[in-house]
Design an enzyme around this catalytic site. Structure first.
Site, PDB file in Angstrom:
ATOM      1  N   GLN A  12      -0.387  -7.211   0.595  1.00 33.91           N
ATOM      2  CA  GLN A  12      -1.594  -7.879  -0.358  1.00 33.91           C
ATOM      3  C   GLN A  12      -1.630  -7.382  -1.894  1.00 33.91           C
ATOM      4  O   GLN A  12      -1.719  -8.106  -2.720  1.00 33.91           O
ATOM      5  CB  GLN A  12      -2.742  -7.861   0.192  1.00 33.91           C
ATOM      6  CG  GLN A  12      -3.930  -9.084  -0.498  1.00 33.91           C
ATOM      7  CD  GLN A  12      -5.488  -8.643  -0.124  1.00 33.91           C
ATOM      8  OE1 GLN A  12      -5.643  -7.576   0.558  1.00 33.91           O
ATOM      9  NE2 GLN A  12      -6.271  -9.475  -0.494  1.00 33.91           N
ATOM     10  N   ILE A  35       8.303  -1.379   4.893  1.00 30.81           N
ATOM     11  CA  ILE A  35       8.576  -0.973   6.391  1.00 30.81           C
ATOM     12  C   ILE A  35       9.202  -2.193   7.030  1.00 30.81           C
ATOM     13  O   ILE A  35       9.414  -3.339   6.469  1.00 30.81           O
ATOM     14  CB  ILE A  35       7.311  -1.025   7.285  1.00 30.81           C
ATOM     15  CG1 ILE A  35       6.456  -2.017   7.151  1.00 30.81           C
ATOM     16  CG2 ILE A  35       6.575   0.260   7.113  1.00 30.81           C
ATOM     17  CD1 ILE A  35       5.278  -2.208   8.292  1.00 30.81           C
ATOM     18  N   ILE A  55       4.774   4.921   6.338  1.00 26.51           N
ATOM     19  CA  ILE A  55       4.162   6.130   5.981  1.00 26.51           C
ATOM     20  C   ILE A  55       3.913   6.911   7.264  1.00 26.51           C
ATOM     21  O   ILE A  55       3.370   8.348   6.963  1.00 26.51           O
ATOM     22  CB  ILE A  55       2.552   5.663   5.601  1.00 26.51           C
ATOM     23  CG1 ILE A  55       1.792   6.488   4.959  1.00 26.51           C
ATOM     24  CG2 ILE A  55       1.679   4.890   6.830  1.00 26.51           C
ATOM     25  CD1 ILE A  55       0.603   6.263   3.972  1.00 26.51           C
ATOM     26  N   TYR A 143     -12.191   0.735  10.608  1.00 23.26           N
ATOM     27  CA  TYR A 143     -11.517   0.726   9.167  1.00 23.26           C
ATOM     28  C   TYR A 143     -12.330   1.746   8.336  1.00 23.26           C
ATOM     29  O   TYR A 143     -11.701   2.465   7.351  1.00 23.26           O
ATOM     30  CB  TYR A 143     -11.640  -0.534   8.512  1.00 23.26           C
ATOM     31  CG  TYR A 143     -11.124  -0.804   7.568  1.00 23.26           C
ATOM     32  CD1 TYR A 143      -9.972  -1.055   6.921  1.00 23.26           C
ATOM     33  CD2 TYR A 143     -12.264  -1.298   6.317  1.00 23.26           C
ATOM     34  CE1 TYR A 143      -9.461  -1.261   5.676  1.00 23.26           C
ATOM     35  CE2 TYR A 143     -11.777  -1.545   5.050  1.00 23.26           C
ATOM     36  CZ  TYR A 143     -10.335  -1.574   4.814  1.00 23.26           C
ATOM     37  OH  TYR A 143      -9.973  -1.776   3.474  1.00 23.26           O
ATOM     38  N   LYS A 147     -11.376   5.053   6.222  1.00 22.88           N
ATOM     39  CA  LYS A 147     -11.701   5.295   4.706  1.00 22.88           C
ATOM     40  C   LYS A 147     -12.501   6.345   4.284  1.00 22.88           C
ATOM     41  O   LYS A 147     -12.332   7.040   3.315  1.00 22.88           O
ATOM     42  CB  LYS A 147     -12.461   3.955   4.222  1.00 22.88           C
ATOM     43  CG  LYS A 147     -11.330   2.603   4.345  1.00 22.88           C
ATOM     44  CD  LYS A 147     -10.064   2.953   3.242  1.00 22.88           C
ATOM     45  CE  LYS A 147      -9.165   1.714   3.305  1.00 22.88           C
ATOM     46  NZ  LYS A 147      -7.782   2.164   2.714  1.00 22.88           N
TER      47      LYS A 147
HETATM   48  N1  SER Z   1     -10.952  -6.612   2.281  1.00 23.27           N
HETATM   49  C1  SER Z   1     -11.142  -5.644   3.105  1.00 23.27           C
HETATM   50  C2  SER Z   1     -11.459  -6.124   4.342  1.00 23.27           C
HETATM   51  O1  SER Z   1     -12.025  -7.195   4.528  1.00 23.27           O
HETATM   52  C3  SER Z   1     -12.262  -4.702   2.813  1.00 23.27           C
HETATM   53  O2  SER Z   1     -11.626  -3.498   1.777  1.00 23.27           O
HETATM   54  O3  SER Z   1     -11.186  -5.627   5.577  1.00 23.27           O
END
Ligand code: SER
Length: 322
Positions: A12, A35, A55, A143, A147
């Site tokens: 993206q 990839i 990666i 996620y 991070k």
């Molecule tokens: N755009 C991302 C998501 O919605 C957030 O950083 O997972």
């Protein structure tokens, strides 16, 4: 001269950042790392070198760095928030294991490293409105866990080994080029596609769900400007809050309706995405980025909406050529 490796160049952000960096550094080499199964095509393939760089494969990363004398890595490999909940082990392997590979190779070979963080690095205990730069970060998603770990690991490598790591916490990114996949903020891209195609949009989030969003040109500029910033001015490194607009689905719908009066939206809740969105801030305070490296967004909701609709009309409604 900058020689740059983009890991995740067909994703993206990567598909647009690679092109932008090639224009920004015409004397340098900008390598599109991809990839298997996500090979670059068209302009992305034709405008510069491409290498298979997974990666999780240190030999592939190191090989590309040696081959092209890379001095800067943009590490854009990640699973977005909703898809990461379905595959948490893979999200960790890419988000943390992959970052660790990049950090170690950057230490050995003297590369600067950009790794995006996100509004997803915050959690329900974080102040929701005007979220400060330095505050409580206890995310409830895998996620977000990757991070926050990434922010801390990157700061550790800067402090301990002098690796030039820098990053920003991206809001939901909106673009007419490559679609996102599996994110919580994706609705704010999908809604424009529905508006242009004349379809009713089924919104997966409730009205009143506010999140930070940003138009891709601003996000690309942020990724370049943070890496160009004078290091002596940086008090923070990983990662800077950046912001440009905050809205809920209803505000976004009303704005699009100004330009597409017949557009219709209904609500069809996705409980997973709603829970994730509810755990994220409504609006970040980006004062530190403004003060330390001069961050300033250019697009507001109106300017973004006009640009998105114009480009999507060209992309989706252009007469087919035979
Ligand atoms: N755009 C991302 C998501 O919605 C957030 O950083 O997972």
């Amino acid at each position: 001269m900058k020689n740059i490796l983009i890991i995740g160049a067909t994703g993206q952000i990567g598909s647009e950042l690679t092109m932008r960096l090639r224009k920004e550094y015409p004397q340098g080499t900008v390598v599109a790392g991809y990839i298997k199964g996500a090979e670059p095509k068209g302009e992305l393939l034709e405008s510069g070198p491409a290498e298979e760089v997974d990666i999780t494969n240190t030999d592939q990363i190191a090989g590309a760095i040696d081959k092209y004398k890379i001095d800067t890595i943009y590490n854009l490999a990640a699973l977005l928030s909703a898809v990461a909940e379905a595959r948490p082990q893979l999200a960790w392997k890419i988000g943390v294991g992959g970052l660790f590979n990049c950090l170690e190779i950057s230490r050995e070979k003297g590369c600067a490293l950009f790794t995006p963080s996100s509004i997803g690095s915050f959690g329900t205990d974080t102040p929701k409105y005007n979220t400060p730069q330095d505050t409580l970060q206890r995310p409830s998603t895998i996620y977000g866990v990757t991070k926050v770990t990434g922010e801390m690991l990157s700061d550790y490598y800067a402090r301990r080994f002098g690796v030039d790591t820098r990053s920003v916490r991206f809001p939901g990114l909106i673009s007419y080029v490559a679609p996102p996949g599996g994110g919580t903020t994706d609705y704010a891209v999908d809604i424009y596609y529905s508006a242009v195609k004349g379809e009713t949009f089924e919104c997966p989030l409730e009205p009143g769900t506010f999140m930070d969003m940003m138009y891709m040109p601003d996000a690309l500029r942020a990724a370049i400007e943070i890496m160009e910033a004078d290091p002596s001015k940086l008090i923070h490194r990983n990662s800077f809050n950046i912001a440009s607009m905050s809205f809920d689905p209803q505000i976004l719908y009303n704005k699009i309706k100004e330009y597409v009066p017949d557009f219709k939206m209904t609500y069809k809740l996705d409980p997973l995405r709603q829970a994730i969105a509810d755990s994220w801030p409504d609006k970040l305070d980006d004062t530190c980025a403004r003060e330390e490296w001069g961050w300033k967004p250019e697009y507001d909701l109106d300017a973004m909406t006009r640009d998105m609709l114009e480009h999507l009309r060209k992309k989706l409604l252009a007469p087919a050529t035979t």
